[in-house]
Design a protein around this motif. Structure first.
Motif, PDB file in Angstrom:
ATOM      1  N   LEU A  25      27.296  31.355  24.320  1.00  0.00           N
ATOM      2  CA  LEU A  25      27.498  32.237  23.339  1.00  0.00           C
ATOM      3  C   LEU A  25      28.552  31.749  22.235  1.00  0.00           C
ATOM      4  O   LEU A  25      29.268  30.650  22.594  1.00  0.00           O
ATOM      5  N   ALA A  26      28.477  32.125  20.964  1.00  0.00           N
ATOM      6  CA  ALA A  26      29.478  31.511  19.993  1.00  0.00           C
ATOM      7  C   ALA A  26      30.807  32.197  20.320  1.00  0.00           C
ATOM      8  O   ALA A  26      30.951  33.340  21.135  1.00  0.00           O
ATOM      9  N   THR A  27      31.865  31.473  20.245  1.00  0.00           N
ATOM     10  CA  THR A  27      33.258  31.990  20.766  1.00  0.00           C
ATOM     11  C   THR A  27      33.632  33.281  20.083  1.00  0.00           C
ATOM     12  O   THR A  27      34.588  33.966  20.555  1.00  0.00           O
ATOM     13  N   ASN A  28      33.045  33.710  18.864  1.00  0.00           N
ATOM     14  CA  ASN A  28      33.313  35.036  18.471  1.00  0.00           C
ATOM     15  C   ASN A  28      32.638  36.219  18.971  1.00  0.00           C
ATOM     16  O   ASN A  28      32.546  37.320  18.457  1.00  0.00           O
ATOM     17  N   ASN A  29      32.006  35.961  20.108  1.00  0.00           N
ATOM     18  CA  ASN A  29      30.931  36.782  20.653  1.00  0.00           C
ATOM     19  C   ASN A  29      30.960  36.516  22.248  1.00  0.00           C
ATOM     20  O   ASN A  29      30.084  37.068  22.827  1.00  0.00           O
ATOM     21  N   VAL A  30      31.957  36.153  22.710  1.00  0.00           N
ATOM     22  CA  VAL A  30      31.932  36.232  24.326  1.00  0.00           C
ATOM     23  C   VAL A  30      32.036  37.483  25.010  1.00  0.00           C
ATOM     24  O   VAL A  30      32.646  38.392  24.403  1.00  0.00           O
ATOM     25  N   GLU A  31      31.141  37.329  26.008  1.00  0.00           N
ATOM     26  CA  GLU A  31      30.942  39.063  26.654  1.00  0.00           C
ATOM     27  C   GLU A  31      32.263  39.023  27.379  1.00  0.00           C
ATOM     28  O   GLU A  31      33.071  38.315  27.880  1.00  0.00           O
ATOM     29  N   PRO A  32      32.528  40.451  27.690  1.00  0.00           N
ATOM     30  CA  PRO A  32      33.432  40.964  28.483  1.00  0.00           C
ATOM     31  C   PRO A  32      33.407  40.474  29.890  1.00  0.00           C
ATOM     32  O   PRO A  32      32.444  40.020  30.296  1.00  0.00           O
ATOM     33  N   PRO A  33      34.689  40.153  30.498  1.00  0.00           N
ATOM     34  CA  PRO A  33      34.749  39.427  31.904  1.00  0.00           C
ATOM     35  C   PRO A  33      33.837  40.247  32.763  1.00  0.00           C
ATOM     36  O   PRO A  33      33.946  41.627  32.673  1.00  0.00           O
ATOM     37  N   ARG A  34      33.017  39.431  33.453  1.00  0.00           N
ATOM     38  CA  ARG A  34      32.320  40.569  34.619  1.00  0.00           C
ATOM     39  C   ARG A  34      33.189  40.484  36.019  1.00  0.00           C
ATOM     40  O   ARG A  34      34.204  39.952  36.079  1.00  0.00           O
ATOM     41  N   PRO A  35      33.032  41.670  36.723  1.00  0.00           N
ATOM     42  CA  PRO A  35      33.675  41.857  37.936  1.00  0.00           C
ATOM     43  C   PRO A  35      33.629  40.732  38.651  1.00  0.00           C
ATOM     44  O   PRO A  35      32.852  39.555  38.835  1.00  0.00           O
ATOM     45  N   GLY A  36      34.386  40.787  39.727  1.00  0.00           N
ATOM     46  CA  GLY A  36      34.354  39.616  41.014  1.00  0.00           C
ATOM     47  C   GLY A  36      35.509  38.531  40.371  1.00  0.00           C
ATOM     48  O   GLY A  36      36.339  38.515  39.650  1.00  0.00           O
ATOM     49  N   PRO A  37      34.905  37.125  40.858  1.00  0.00           N
ATOM     50  CA  PRO A  37      35.748  36.105  40.574  1.00  0.00           C
ATOM     51  C   PRO A  37      36.102  35.852  39.042  1.00  0.00           C
ATOM     52  O   PRO A  37      37.338  35.416  38.800  1.00  0.00           O
ATOM     53  N   GLN A  38      35.206  36.158  38.128  1.00  0.00           N
ATOM     54  CA  GLN A  38      35.577  35.929  36.860  1.00  0.00           C
ATOM     55  C   GLN A  38      36.646  36.804  36.201  1.00  0.00           C
ATOM     56  O   GLN A  38      37.723  36.405  35.700  1.00  0.00           O
ATOM     57  N   ALA A  39      36.706  38.140  36.857  1.00  0.00           N
ATOM     58  CA  ALA A  39      38.004  38.931  36.249  1.00  0.00           C
ATOM     59  C   ALA A  39      39.185  38.349  37.138  1.00  0.00           C
ATOM     60  O   ALA A  39      40.350  38.505  36.198  1.00  0.00           O
ATOM     61  N   THR A  40      39.012  37.986  38.255  1.00  0.00           N
ATOM     62  CA  THR A  40      40.196  37.508  38.913  1.00  0.00           C
ATOM     63  C   THR A  40      40.788  36.336  38.311  1.00  0.00           C
ATOM     64  O   THR A  40      41.940  35.972  38.192  1.00  0.00           O
ATOM     65  N   CYS A  41      39.929  35.505  37.837  1.00  0.00           N
ATOM     66  CA  CYS A  41      40.383  34.146  37.077  1.00  0.00           C
ATOM     67  C   CYS A  41      40.977  34.591  35.658  1.00  0.00           C
ATOM     68  O   CYS A  41      41.868  34.059  35.321  1.00  0.00           O
ATOM     69  N   ARG A  42      40.505  35.406  34.930  1.00  0.00           N
ATOM     70  CA  ARG A  42      41.072  35.766  33.820  1.00  0.00           C
ATOM     71  C   ARG A  42      42.227  36.591  34.107  1.00  0.00           C
ATOM     72  O   ARG A  42      43.363  36.158  32.996  1.00  0.00           O
ATOM     73  N   GLN A  43      42.548  37.284  35.114  1.00  0.00           N
ATOM     74  CA  GLN A  43      43.724  37.997  35.449  1.00  0.00           C
ATOM     75  C   GLN A  43      44.790  36.843  35.647  1.00  0.00           C
ATOM     76  O   GLN A  43      46.201  36.765  35.383  1.00  0.00           O
ATOM     77  N   ALA A  44      44.535  35.659  36.386  1.00  0.00           N
ATOM     78  CA  ALA A  44      45.346  34.549  36.718  1.00  0.00           C
ATOM     79  C   ALA A  44      46.059  34.029  35.292  1.00  0.00           C
ATOM     80  O   ALA A  44      47.236  33.501  35.027  1.00  0.00           O
ATOM     81  N   ILE A  45      45.191  33.977  34.125  1.00  0.00           N
ATOM     82  CA  ILE A  45      45.622  33.399  32.795  1.00  0.00           C
ATOM     83  C   ILE A  45      46.730  34.427  32.609  1.00  0.00           C
ATOM     84  O   ILE A  45      47.540  33.971  31.697  1.00  0.00           O
ATOM     85  N   VAL A  46      46.418  35.770  32.524  1.00  0.00           N
ATOM     86  CA  VAL A  46      47.155  36.738  31.941  1.00  0.00           C
ATOM     87  C   VAL A  46      48.612  36.646  32.602  1.00  0.00           C
ATOM     88  O   VAL A  46      49.530  36.997  31.803  1.00  0.00           O
ATOM     89  N   GLU A  47      48.428  36.667  33.788  1.00  0.00           N
ATOM     90  CA  GLU A  47      49.953  36.688  34.599  1.00  0.00           C
ATOM     91  C   GLU A  47      50.640  35.460  34.112  1.00  0.00           C
ATOM     92  O   GLU A  47      51.788  35.549  34.281  1.00  0.00           O
ATOM     93  N   ALA A  48      49.914  34.263  34.167  1.00  0.00           N
ATOM     94  CA  ALA A  48      50.719  33.139  33.603  1.00  0.00           C
ATOM     95  C   ALA A  48      51.244  33.147  32.209  1.00  0.00           C
ATOM     96  O   ALA A  48      51.929  32.282  31.563  1.00  0.00           O
ATOM     97  N   GLY A  49      51.030  34.255  31.429  1.00  0.00           N
ATOM     98  CA  GLY A  49      51.459  34.528  30.026  1.00  0.00           C
ATOM     99  C   GLY A  49      50.749  33.872  28.957  1.00  0.00           C
ATOM    100  O   GLY A  49      51.205  33.543  27.981  1.00  0.00           O
ATOM    101  N   MET A  50      49.603  33.375  29.290  1.00  0.00           N
ATOM    102  CA  MET A  50      48.799  32.658  28.560  1.00  0.00           C
ATOM    103  C   MET A  50      47.844  33.536  27.607  1.00  0.00           C
ATOM    104  O   MET A  50      47.040  33.016  26.787  1.00  0.00           O
ATOM    105  N   GLY A  51      48.150  34.787  27.758  1.00  0.00           N
ATOM    106  CA  GLY A  51      47.148  35.609  26.742  1.00  0.00           C
ATOM    107  C   GLY A  51      46.009  36.124  27.536  1.00  0.00           C
ATOM    108  O   GLY A  51      45.139  35.352  28.154  1.00  0.00           O
TER     109      GLY A  51
END
Length: 496
Positions: free
Chosen positions: A380-406
Motif C-alpha cells: 500500500l502507498a503510505t498515504n493509504n495504510v490500513e488501520p491496524p489489525r487486532p492481535g500482534p499488530q495492534a500490540t506492536c503499534r501500542q508498543a510504539i505509542v507507549e514509547a512516545g513515538m506517535g
C-alpha cells in the motif's frame, strides 16, 4: 547511475513513499470511476481461507493492550512455565534470565539524504530506536519465555546495498557481530539477499528470521540446507510463490482467452531454474499462451525487450522469481508508456508494488495491473495504510505509542517496526510453548502450530520442511483518484 538507481530501489523496498494524482484507464472491464469506488470498499470475512477464524495462539497471543486481567495473568503463568522448561535445555545466547537477540539497524534519514533527497521523508529517528521501543515494551510485559531481551545492535551501512560484493561483505560482518563479538540466540537481519548471512547463521547455529523482500531467492533445496535456523515470516519460498502467483492471477481472470503472455525472469541460476521447472509448467497446465520470455538484470535498460514484446502482440506480462524487482517493473512500464504499449500486468507483493510510483512507473500503466498481495507495508502507498489489525499488530503499534513515538508513524516507518515486531513475536510465541529453549525446540512448536495472526502480513503457518510463513493474500487495485493501491475483498488462501 546504475548503482544509485539500484540502491534507490532497495531503499524503497524498506521504506515506501508515494505521491497522489489521477489515472485515466480501468481494468477488468471497469470504468475508472467504478474502479475508484471499488478500491474504497472493505471486504467481509474470508470466503475461502481454511481456518480463517481466530487462531488458537495460546495465552500470550491475547495478552496485548486492553486484554483482561485474566488474560494477562495467564500470559504471565505461561511465561513462567516456559522459563521453567527452558532450564532443562537452552541454546547459545540464553541464560536463566536473559535471551540475546541480534538486530540490524539502518539510518533512515541518512539513506534518504544520500540516495533519494527529493523523496518524502519525515523520519526523525533511526530504525534502531524503533527496535528499542519494541524491545522495551516486550521486556516490560514479560520478555520472551520469562527472560529479558538483550538486543545486540549492528548498523547496516547505507552504501553497502549498492552492489552484490558490498552486500556480501555487510552480511558477513553482521553475522560476525552476532556470533563472535556477541553470542545471540537469534537474529533479525535487515538484508540477507546474498545468502551469506543465512549460511553463516546456520553454520554457527543462530536462528535467522528474515524479511521477505530483502532475503535471498529461496527454494526447497536451500530451505533444507538451512534447516531449523531460517524462517521467512512475511514471504513465500520460490516454488510455492510461483505456483500461488499463477493460481491467484488465474482466479482474477488475468489469463483471458486468446491473450499472449510475456515472462520476465531475473538472470540468476535459481530464478532461471524456478522458471523452467515451476513457473512455466504451472502456466502450461492452465493453458496460458506464453509467447516469449526474457532474462534481465535488476536495473538494465529494457527498451529492446519492450519493443520485442510489443511487436509479438503480447498483452499480458508477469515477472518470475525476483529480488527487489520493482526497479525492473518501473523501468519496463516507463518504457512501455513512451512506446504507446499498453499491456496488462500481473503483479504481487514480490514486485514491491507500493514503491513503483516513486520509481517512475506511470499511473497509466499501473491501472492495467491485476494484482494481489500479502504484506500491507509493501503493497500500500503510505498515504493509504490500513488501520491496524487486532492481535500482534495492534500490540506492536501500542508498543510504539507507549514509547512516545506517535500513534501514526512517519510515512514509511510502519514496515520497519512491523518487521521487528513480526520477528520478536514469532520468537516469543514459539519459545513460550517449546519443550526446550533451543533451535530444535522452537522448530517443534513452529511446525506443529496452526495458522497464526501476523504483524506485517495477514496470516502465517509453518510446516515441516516449509519455513516460509505466508498463507493468506488479498486482491489489490490501483485507484484512479488517490493514485494509490488499495485492498478489496476478503482474504484468500495462498494456494497453488
Amino acid at each position: 547511475m546504475r548503482t544509485k538507481r539500484c540502491w534507490v530501489g532497495l531503499a524503497a523496498a524498506v521504506l515506501l513513499v508515494s505521491a497522489c494524482g489521477t489515472t485515466v484507464k480501468g481494468v477488468d472491464g471497469l470504468s475508472p470511476r467504478a474502479l475508484e469506488e471499488l478500491t474504497t470498499q472493505e471486504g467481509g470475512p474470508a470466503d475461502d481461507f481454511a481456518g480463517s477464524g481466530p487462531a488458537g495462539t495460546g495465552p500470550t497471543a491475547t495478552a496485548g493492550p486492553g486484554a483482561s486481567a485474566a488474560a494477562t495473568e495467564a500470559a504471565k503463568k505461561a511465561a513462567e512455565a516456559a522459563a521453567q522448561r527452558g532450564r532443562l535445555a537452552t541454546g547459545t545466547g540464553i541464560t536463566p534470565t536473559t535471551i540475546t537477540v541480534g538486530i540490524t539497524w539502518l539510518d533512515i534519514t541518512a539513506l534518504f539524504a544520500a540516495f533519494a533527497p527529493t523523496a518524502r521523508n519525515e523520519a526523525k529517528a533511526t530504525s534502531k530506536e524503533a527496535a528499542q521501543a519494541v524491545v522495551d515494551w516486550m521486556n516490560k510485559n514479560g520478555g520472551i519465555a520469562g527472560r529479558k531481551i538483550v538486543p545486540i545492535y549492528h548498523e547496516y551501512p547505507v552504501h553497502a546495498a549498492a552492489q552484490a560484493s558490498t552486500r556480501s561483505q555487510a552480511e558477513q560482518s553482521t553475522c560476525d557481530a552476532f556470533t563472535q563479538d556477541a553470542k545471540a540466540f537469534a537474529a533479525l537481519p535487515l538484508f540477507s539477499s546474498e545468502g551469506i548471512f543465512n549460511t553463516c547463521a546456520a553454520k554457527r547455529k543462530m536462528i535467522s528470521t528474515v524479511i521477505g523482500n530483502l532475503d535471498e531467492i529461496m527454494d526447497k533445496k536451500r530451505t533444507a540446507e538451512l534447516g531449523a535456523y531460517w524462517y521467512r515470516l512475511d514471504g513465500m519460498g520460490g516454488e510455492r510463490r510461483e505456483e500461488v502467483t499463477v493460481a491467484q492471477l488465474q482466479r482474477r481472470g488475468f489469463f483471458a482467452p486468446g491473450s499472449k503472455v510475456g515472462l520476465l525472469i531475473t538472470d540468476t541460476p535459481t530464478a532461471r531454474r524456478l522458471s523452467e521447472q515451476v513457473l512455466e509448467p504451472a502456466l502450461a497446465r492452465i493453458g496460458a499462451n506464453v509467447v516469449e520470455k526474457a532474462y534481465y538484470f535488476d536495473d538494465q535498460n529494457l527498451s529492446t525487450t519492450v519493443l520485442r514484446f510489443q511487436t509479438l502482440g503480447i498483452d499480458r506480462i508477469m515477472w518470475g522469481n525476483c529480488f527487489s524487482c520493482q526497479v525492473s517493473v518501473a523501468n519496463f512500464m516507463a518504457t512501455a508508456q513512451n512506446q504507446d504499449y499498453d499491456p496488462v500486468y500481473g503483479l504481487t507483493t514480490q514486485n514491491t508494488i507500493g514503491a513503483l510510483r516513486t520509481l517512475g512507473a506511470p499511473k497509466e500503466q499501473l491501472v492495467n495491473a491485476v494484482a494481489f498481495g500479502w504484506k500491507p507495508g509493501t503493497d500500500l502507498a503510505t498515504n493509504n495504510v490500513e488501520p491496524p489489525r487486532p492481535g500482534p499488530q495492534a500490540t506492536c503499534r501500542q508498543a510504539i505509542v507507549e514509547a512516545g513515538m506517535g500513534n501514526d508513524f512517519p510515512p514509511g516507518y510502519e514496515g520497519v517496526y512491523e518487521a521487528i515486531c513480526e520477528q520478536l513475536f514469532f520468537l516469543k510465541r514459539g519459545l513460550e510453548a517449546a519443550p526446550s529453549l533451543t533451535a530444535e525446540g522452537l522448530r517443534q512448536v513452529v511446525e506443529s502450530q496452526g495458522p497464526q495472526p501476523g504483524v506485517g502480513t495477514f496470516r502465517v503457518h509453518f510446516t515441516k520442511d516449509r519455513h516460509d510463513g505466508v498463507v493468506a493474500v488479498r486482491d489489490l487495485y490501483f485507484g484512479a483518484q488517490c493514485d494509490c493501491w488499495s485492498y478489496r475483498g476478503p482474504e484468500h488462501a495462498a494456494t497453488g
